[in-house]
Scaffold this active site. Structure first.
Site, PDB file in Angstrom:
ATOM      1  N   GLN A 173       6.919 129.919  45.222  1.00 33.16           N
ATOM      2  CA  GLN A 173       6.532 130.794  44.109  1.00 33.16           C
ATOM      3  C   GLN A 173       6.350 132.240  44.589  1.00 33.16           C
ATOM      4  OE1 GLN A 173       6.337 129.851  40.778  1.00 33.16           O
ATOM      5  NE2 GLN A 173       6.142 132.037  40.457  1.00 33.16           N
ATOM      6  N   ASP A 183      16.228 127.953  43.215  1.00 34.11           N
ATOM      7  CA  ASP A 183      16.005 129.296  42.665  1.00 34.11           C
ATOM      8  C   ASP A 183      17.257 130.169  42.824  1.00 34.11           C
ATOM      9  OD1 ASP A 183      13.621 129.714  41.371  1.00 34.11           O
ATOM     10  OD2 ASP A 183      12.470 130.103  43.201  1.00 34.11           O
ATOM     11  N   LYS A 188       5.523 124.273  35.820  1.00 32.86           N
ATOM     12  CA  LYS A 188       6.724 123.672  36.421  1.00 32.86           C
ATOM     13  C   LYS A 188       6.468 122.205  36.763  1.00 32.86           C
ATOM     14  CE  LYS A 188       8.375 128.124  37.998  1.00 32.86           C
ATOM     15  NZ  LYS A 188       8.400 129.162  39.029  1.00 32.86           N
TER      16      LYS A 188
END
Ligand code: NAD
Length: 296
Positions: free
Chosen positions: A97, A120, A53
């Site tokens: 994460q 997200d 990422k």
């Protein structure tokens, strides 16, 4: 039967090229999109995801910051970092994460992310916006990526019967909402671990999205001839012939299924590359919205 192997790598690359221009425009306007990636603990798969990422941000001229916190980090310390990032003008997207260590309450952490920076799409405000079809919200990257693949290949969803296997908050549920939205107009059935006779249900599907986490579960007898199959699964299986001793397979038995469908995503190289591309797109969107709000 014309049989398309959907090239997620290629589509993701084109998608990222498109974002580059937008990032350059925002930078020229004084705001470079910035993503903060927070990792708690040393889970090896998470470390790989986080690294890719950060690398993807750099390739597109985006700003990124990685926070690698020790596994002993407390809930309070993690929340304090999130609040600091909420207030940081250089950061437009915040990602924690998954999965964090067991002592961390992931839901409580997500509640602390500013919904305007929740790239997200896990915050309840963004979940509600998805259900309400309010496009100012953020949608989880993997199902968004699946929709982009369908679009890129001109695969019609309106009036089609889609079966989504899996009901997780990260893939199955948002996927179902996107497919049933007024934009996509599919008729959607969501299957899960208690669904009876899954093969028979899937045989009624024009589009199957598999997001289960069970290696090669979907076989040829699940497929109506000509169906489209999107395989979200990422599963490690032992393979002594490989240098690492394992290989990655999806939730669909690709070799068994591929000749029965009209289009299918391989694993790897199908849905996976789209997830990062859409994370970048969500961060650019967050930046654009924050810039617009700052101008009143
Ligand atoms: P999850 O474990 O949260 O959810 C799995 C779902 O599958 C559950 O809703 C469960 O009810 C359902 N399920 C389990 N067994 C079943 C069965 N026998 N029949 C029907 N349904 C069953 O998983 P997730 O986070 O949604 O991820 C699913 C898969 O997708 C995993 O392999 C994961 O690694 C992968 N994934 C890939 C990406 C990507 O970028 N490609 C992103 C997220 C997840």
């Amino acid at each position: 039967m014309s049989n398309i192997i959907i090239d997620g790598k290629e589509i993701a690359m084109r998608f990222r090229e498109g974002l580059k221009e937008e990032i350059a425009e925002l930078t020229a306007a004084g705001m470079t999109p910035g993503l903060a990636v927070v990792l708690v603990g040393e889970d090896p798969a998470s470390q790989v995801y986080v690294a890719s990422k950060v690398k993807a941000c750099a390739e597109l001229g985006m700003f990124s910051q990685k926070f690698a916190l020790p596994k002993e980090t407390t809930q309070e310390e993690l929340v304090a970092l999130i609040q600091q990032l909420n207030a940081d003008d250089k950061i437009h997207g915040i990602l924690v994460q998954s999965p964090p260590p067991k002592h961390i309450d992931e839901e409580a952490v997500i509640l602390n992310i500013d919904p305007r920076k929740d790239v997200d799409g896990f915050h309840p405000i963004n979940v509600a916006k998805l259900v309400l079809e309010d496009e100012s919200g953020f949608v989880p990257c993997t199902p968004l990526g699946c929709m982009e693949l369908l679009k890129a290949y001109g695969i019609e969803t309106a009036g089609k019967h889609a079966v989504v296997i899996g009901r997780s908050l990260i893939v199955g549920k948002p996927m179902a909402h996107l497919l049933m939205s007024k934009k996509a107009n599919a008729t959607v059935t969501v299957a899960h671990s208690r669904t009876k006779d899954l093969p028979a249900l899937c045989r009624r599907a024009d589009i199957i999205v598999a997001a289960v986490g069970r290696p090669e579960m979907v076989k040829a007898d699940y497929i109506k001839p000509g169906a489209v199959v999107l395989d979200v699964g990422i599963n490690r299986i032992t393979d002594e012939t490989r240098p690492r001793g394992y290989r990655i397979v999806g939730d669909v038995d690709f070799n068994d299924v591929k000749d029965h469908c009209s289009a299918i995503t391989p694993v790897p190289g199908g849905v996976g590359p789209m997830t990062i591309a859409l994370l970048l797109a969500n961060t650019v969107k967050a930046c654009r919205q924050i810039l617009a709000a700052s101008k009143g």
